[in-house]
Design a protein around this motif. Structure first.
Motif, PDB file in Angstrom:
ATOM      1  N   GLY A  59       7.202  52.615 -12.610  1.00  0.00           N
ATOM      2  CA  GLY A  59       7.505  51.751 -13.751  1.00  0.00           C
ATOM      3  C   GLY A  59       6.442  51.794 -14.835  1.00  0.00           C
ATOM      4  N   ILE A 119       9.403  50.339 -16.568  1.00  0.00           N
ATOM      5  CA  ILE A 119       9.794  49.063 -15.938  1.00  0.00           C
ATOM      6  C   ILE A 119       8.578  48.140 -15.848  1.00  0.00           C
ATOM      7  N   VAL A 138      11.004  42.119 -11.579  1.00  0.00           N
ATOM      8  CA  VAL A 138      11.201  42.866 -12.832  1.00  0.00           C
ATOM      9  C   VAL A 138      11.521  41.938 -14.004  1.00  0.00           C
ATOM     10  N   THR A 157       6.139  49.145 -10.096  1.00  0.00           N
ATOM     11  CA  THR A 157       6.235  48.748 -11.502  1.00  0.00           C
ATOM     12  C   THR A 157       4.828  48.377 -11.981  1.00  0.00           C
ATOM     13  N   ILE A 181      14.843  48.078  -8.224  1.00  0.00           N
ATOM     14  CA  ILE A 181      14.574  49.138  -9.221  1.00  0.00           C
ATOM     15  C   ILE A 181      15.886  49.833  -9.592  1.00  0.00           C
TER      16      ILE A 181
END
Length: 259
Positions: A102, A108, A127, A151, A166
């Motif tokens: 990420g 991300i 996230v 991430t 993800i």
């Protein structure tokens, strides 16, 4: 204008660890028509490497507690060992793959999970956003992203992030650009009505079905967050989500999750 098709395949750590299943999956993945993304786990390998280094793995409800030493292990295993091996093997299948966490190209971003039911998960990320535009720019150039379950928080810290999440967040971010199918592949033929009967695959699950199956115990354990992720994805514009066997990722097998 009709959107181009995109397939996002998520492969779990159990398949990554099984050479026969993995070889077949990569062959099948290479054979999928059109644009695609591979998302991988690697928890079993991380547990093995941690044990070899004398680091104990702590799990709560199937989720890994990630302290500072474990974060180093998952970074090495997910972002290095597993990710780069998959990239190299996809190149051998004629797929021009690029491995990403990420943090790479800020694709991300997440925040450290707050205390949950009094449990401190450590360096685990929930996230905030995935950059679909950046991913689409790569994909449109003929590149196949291979996403590791890591991430970052934008402040220089990597965070361990569930691979199913993800996959769902990547699918949601790409849904505005493509007709997106998300396939969760694992070691069963789909979501089973009877865990002892491999052929008792439930053909389709809506949110109402999910509530009912959860209440009567048909769906339990690690399957709950997987289906929750899947439902959120279809509710956010992903065309279809399928949960199926790793050797059946053609979009015609398994359990279809519908809004």
């Amino acid at each position: 204008m009709e959107k181009e098709k995109l397939s996002i395949i998520k492969v779990g750590g159990a398949v990554v660890e099984d050479e026969l299943q993995l070889s077949q999956l990569l062959k099948d993945f290479a054979a999928i028509d059109g644009k695609k993304v591979l998302v991988h786990g690697g928890g079993r390998r991380a547990t093995k490497v941690a044990a070899a280094l004398g680091i104990e793995s702590q799990m709560v409800n199937g989720r890994r507690i990630t302290d500072a030493p474990m974060l180093e292990v998952v970074t090495m295993v997910y972002g290095g060992l597993v990710n780069k091996q998959l990239v190299a093997r996809l190149q051998a299948c004629g797929i021009n793959a690029l491995g990403l966490t990420g943090a790479d190209i800020n694709v991300i971003r997440s925040h450290k999970r707050p205390l949950k039911d009094g449990i401190d998960f450590g360096f685990v990320g929930d996230v905030d956003q995935a950059d679909g535009q950046m991913l689409a720019a790569l994909i449109d150039k003929g590149i196949t992203p291979v996403m590791a379950p890591l991430t970052h928080d934008g402040n220089g810290h990597l965070l361990n992030t569930n691979a199913d999440t993800i996959a769902a967040e990547t699918a949601k971010a790409l849904a505005p650009f493509y007709d997106t199918t998300l396939i969760y592949s694992f070691e069963k033929k789909g979501v089973l009505a009877n865990p002892d009967d491999e052929d008792s695959v439930i053909g389709r699950i809506t949110r109402d079905d999910f509530k009912r199956y959860q209440a009567d115990g048909t769906i339990a354990g690690g399957m709950i967050p997987k289906i929750e992720n899947a439902l959120q994805a279809v509710e956010a514009g992903v065309s279809r989500v399928i949960i199926t066997l790793a050797t059946a990722i053609d979009g015609h097998h398994g359990t279809v999750i519908v809004p």
